[in-house]
Design a protein around this motif. Sequence first.
Motif, mmCIF file in Angstrom:
data_model
loop_
_atom_site.group_PDB
_atom_site.id
_atom_site.type_symbol
_atom_site.label_atom_id
_atom_site.label_comp_id
_atom_site.label_asym_id
_atom_site.label_seq_id
_atom_site.Cartn_x
_atom_site.Cartn_y
_atom_site.Cartn_z
ATOM 1 N N MET A 27 0.821 -1.212 0.000
ATOM 2 C CA MET A 27 0.000 0.000 0.000
ATOM 3 C C MET A 27 0.858 1.268 0.000
ATOM 4 O O MET A 27 0.405 2.318 -0.439
ATOM 5 N N ALA A 76 0.175 0.679 -5.270
ATOM 6 C CA ALA A 76 -0.969 1.006 -4.413
ATOM 7 C C ALA A 76 -2.249 1.206 -5.224
ATOM 8 O O ALA A 76 -3.344 0.867 -4.771
ATOM 9 N N ARG A 98 -8.769 -2.783 0.847
ATOM 10 C CA ARG A 98 -8.166 -3.710 1.806
ATOM 11 C C ARG A 98 -9.315 -4.377 2.537
ATOM 12 O O ARG A 98 -10.141 -3.716 3.160
#
Length: 65
Positions: free
Chosen positions: A21, A27, A33
Amino acid sequence: MAHRPLSVLEVQDSADLDALMLDARLAGQVISRLGPTFALLTPGSEKAVLEALRKAGHLPRVVGR
């Protein structure tokens, strides 16, 4: 409209996902998530994400697709 199936990334340690991340190149490949060690990936990004994590010494796994 056709939909592409999504993939779930599983890592062994939450620190592995934290590192992903924080990587500006990767990312953007994470849609969400899902938990400490799970993330939903954008369609088609699996190979690049797995390769980057493996090069960094992590052992990720993609479920689905």
